[in-house]
Design an enzyme around this catalytic site. Structure first.
Site, PDB file in Angstrom:
ATOM      1  N   ASP A  36      68.931  52.999 -22.001  1.00 35.58           N
ATOM      2  CA  ASP A  36      69.829  52.542 -20.734  1.00 35.58           C
ATOM      3  C   ASP A  36      71.370  52.144 -21.183  1.00 35.58           C
ATOM      4  OD1 ASP A  36      68.242  52.501 -18.260  1.00 35.58           O
ATOM      5  OD2 ASP A  36      67.048  50.897 -19.440  1.00 35.58           O
ATOM      6  N   GLY A 146      71.102  47.609 -13.804  1.00 31.48           N
ATOM      7  CA  GLY A 146      72.043  46.577 -14.264  1.00 31.48           C
ATOM      8  C   GLY A 146      71.179  45.603 -15.137  1.00 31.48           C
ATOM      9  N   ASP A 179      62.291  54.028 -11.945  1.00 31.78           N
ATOM     10  CA  ASP A 179      62.848  53.235 -12.899  1.00 31.78           C
ATOM     11  C   ASP A 179      63.071  51.626 -12.222  1.00 31.78           C
ATOM     12  OD1 ASP A 179      64.230  51.730 -15.040  1.00 31.78           O
ATOM     13  OD2 ASP A 179      65.609  53.171 -15.061  1.00 31.78           O
ATOM     14  N   GLY A 180      62.413  50.738 -12.688  1.00 31.43           N
ATOM     15  CA  GLY A 180      62.743  49.491 -12.271  1.00 31.43           C
ATOM     16  C   GLY A 180      61.490  48.702 -11.462  1.00 31.43           C
TER      17      GLY A 180
END
Ligand code: DX5
Ligand code: ZN
Length: 223
Positions: A36, A146, A179-180
């Protein structure tokens, strides 16, 4: 049955032990390693640097799946292509219009990269479907980009379904990645909705039983 891949997100690894952490995930048999990249402008803070990527890249022969959450994707894609990235996924929201998206995809292909396009949780999936014939991967974010360790946002499931449908109807080769907030429950739902690659950070790293966790996720999908 569609094959499922789990791509460990290095954001959650122990940054004091690159080699130990990467050895662990290689032993799991992973194909993709998710890296990332963030910048101040698009996210508000940074994550890994180019030097971090150089260190990581030397430690494995798996596919470098680089997720660039940055305001100027062209420059980052160019640099990561030189450093040995295999797939680079940019954010649709970083581009000013659809012509810029097409131009970026073309430019990245000339860099010999596999190209991914990603959308954040608040972006309508219909805005990117028409790009899927031209990219190798679509990444649906299931948290606001983030930070690792956030909870899965369920609207990702409908977006995954929409991509899967579009890909299958049009006979495309594009992979669907999510993703996440992926764990052994949310990950299985995403696979069932049509995802091919499940990115998992905090679910895997920092746990003694990483192997059991990895296997549980894959087995849950294959049940
Ligand atoms: C978030 C990153 C993710 C993150 C996922 O912006 O793109 O790859 O590492 O972390 P988890 O799996 O902990 O939600
Ligand atoms: Zn990511």
């Amino acid at each position: 049955m569609r094959k499922v891949y789990v791509a460990p997100s290095l954001l959650a690894m122990d940054k004091n032990d690159y080699k130990g952490e990467i050895d662990k995930i290689i032993k799991l048999g992973v194909k993709y390693i998710h890296f990332d990249v963030m910048d101040e402008e698009f996210i508000g803070h940074t994550s890994f640097s180019f030097d971090d990527f150089k260190r990581v890249e030397k430690l494995h022969n798996q596919i470098n799946d680089v997720h660039i959450m940055v305001a100027h994707p062209y420059e980052f894609a160019k640099e990561y292509s030189k450093l040995g990235a295999d797939i680079v996924t940019f954010h649709y929201e970083a581009l000013k219009d659809d012509v810029s998206v097409v131009d970026l995809i073309e430019a990245m292909k000339k860099m010999n990269l596999k190209v991914g396009i990603s959308i954040k949780p608040k972006t309508d999936v219909n805005r990117i479907l028409s790009f899927l014939p031209f990219v190798d991967l679509v990444l649906i974010m299931s948290v606001e980009p983030g930070l690792g360790g956030q909870s899965f946002i369920p609207n990702a499931l409908d977006k995954i379904r929409a991509c899967r449908d579009y890909i299958d109807k049009n006979n495309l080769k594009c992979l669907v990645e999510v993703d996440g907030g992926i764990n052994d429950v949310t990950g299985v739902s995403c696979y069932k909705a049509g995802a091919d690659i499940l990115v998992a950070g905090s679910y895997l790293f920092g746990h003694e039983d990483i192997k059991e966790r990895y296997n549980k996720l894959i087995e849950g999908c294959n049940k």
